[in-house]
Design an enzyme around this catalytic site. Structure first.
Site, short mmCIF file in Angstrom:
data_model
loop_
_atom_site.label_atom_id
_atom_site.label_comp_id
_atom_site.label_asym_id
_atom_site.label_seq_id
_atom_site.Cartn_x
_atom_site.Cartn_y
_atom_site.Cartn_z
N CYS A 105 27.92 -12.95 40.22
CA CYS A 105 27.53 -13.85 41.30
C CYS A 105 26.02 -13.85 41.62
CB CYS A 105 28.36 -13.56 42.54
SG CYS A 105 28.40 -14.92 43.75
N LYS A 134 28.05 -4.55 40.50
CA LYS A 134 27.07 -5.58 40.89
C LYS A 134 25.77 -4.94 41.36
CE LYS A 134 26.94 -9.70 43.87
NZ LYS A 134 27.74 -10.46 44.86
N GLU A 194 34.77 -13.47 40.55
CA GLU A 194 34.45 -12.36 41.44
C GLU A 194 35.54 -12.22 42.49
OE1 GLU A 194 30.67 -10.88 44.19
OE2 GLU A 194 31.08 -13.02 44.04
#
Length: 276
Positions: A155, A114, A40
């Site tokens: 993440c 995300k 990331e």
């Protein structure tokens, strides 16, 4: 698939980070890798939002993305950029945290923004408000490669198993979790969550991570990992930046699913709950 995993300590200069990825592309290809995976925020790690804003562009103008696409095409190597920060992509004005799957001709095969944003106050005094700057993605994304269907995440998504259920239901057999975990949360939860997602979905998990002390003052956990569908950790890179490799035998997915047929035994569950 021979996977190359790049553990980075990304800094505040996108050009420097881009060069590190380009060099990793070249080395990965020389070492016989089929695909390179990066963490990331591979292009820039910087808590100074004013400084970041001055260097951010939309996807079309992003120099890191352009450099990696060129390197992928030159080397003939697939690359997963764990994520890049972009601006000018959303109507609400917030930035996007977006990952890319790039094929061996340099074409973008998939994009994923995300979905779950990290908003929390930690006991250490650290405060994170991703949603104040970044807008959430709305689409679950999987992409076909010559080796497997990849399920994309980033993440904090790791804490939300419904996403990985959707990805495995869609046929993903490798789940990607590029990350920049903090040290306290990494020590407590990183390995157990990666193993849980692998076991629940009976999939491989590839999780390249940021590691170490960054120029902006933050510290990330590292321990980039590859986990097999049984939950065994095939690779753990510790806390040093660098490149490592894992040979992934896709037949392992079918073997594990035949021993524990949790995917085949899944049932749709209503969100309504009877409370007695």
């Amino acid at each position: 698939m021979r996977a190359a995993i790049l553990q980075m300590t990304s800094g505040i200069d996108p050009a420097h980070n881009a060069q590190a990825i380009v060099e990793a592309v070249e080395k990965a290809k020389a070492e016989g890798a089929d695909m390179l995976f990066t963490p990331e925020m591979a292009g820039q790690m910087d808590r100074n939002r004013s400084r970041v804003a001055a260097s951010l562009t939309d996807e079309q103008g992003n120099a890191v993305l352009a450099a990696v696409r060129e390197a992928a095409a030159k080397a003939g190597l697939w690359v997963h950029i764990g994520s890049l920060a972009l601006k000018g992509e959303r109507e609400d004005g917030r930035w996007s945290n977006r990952s890319f799957v790039i094929d061996d001709g340099g074409a973008i095969r998939a994009r994923y923004d995300k979905i779950h944003l990290f908003d929390v106050d930690l006991a250490t005094g650290e405060s994170w408000r991703e949603s104040s700057v970044y807008g959430p993605g709305e689409r679950v994304v999987a992409v076909d490669t010559p080796w497997a269907r990849l399920g994309l995440s980033i993440c904090y998504d790791l804490r939300f198993p419904d996403l990985y259920r959707a990805l495995s239901n869609a046929g993903a057999t490798i789940l990607l979790v590029p990350s920049a975990f903090t040290v306290p949360t990494g020590k407590a939860h990183w390995h157990v969550l990666l193993r849980a997602r692998a076991i629940e979905a009976a999939c491989f998990v590839i999780a390249p991570a940021q590691a170490g002390q960054h120029e902006d003052g933050r510290e990330t956990f590292g321990h980039s990992s590859v986990v097999d569908p049984w939950g065994d950790i095939l690779l753990d890179m510790g806390t040093q930046s660098g490149l490592a490799f894992a040979d992934i035998e896709m037949e392992r997915v079918a073997t594990v699913r035949s021993h524990v047929p949790a995917i085949a035994n899944r049932r749709g569950i209503s969100s309504e709950v009877d409370i007695g």
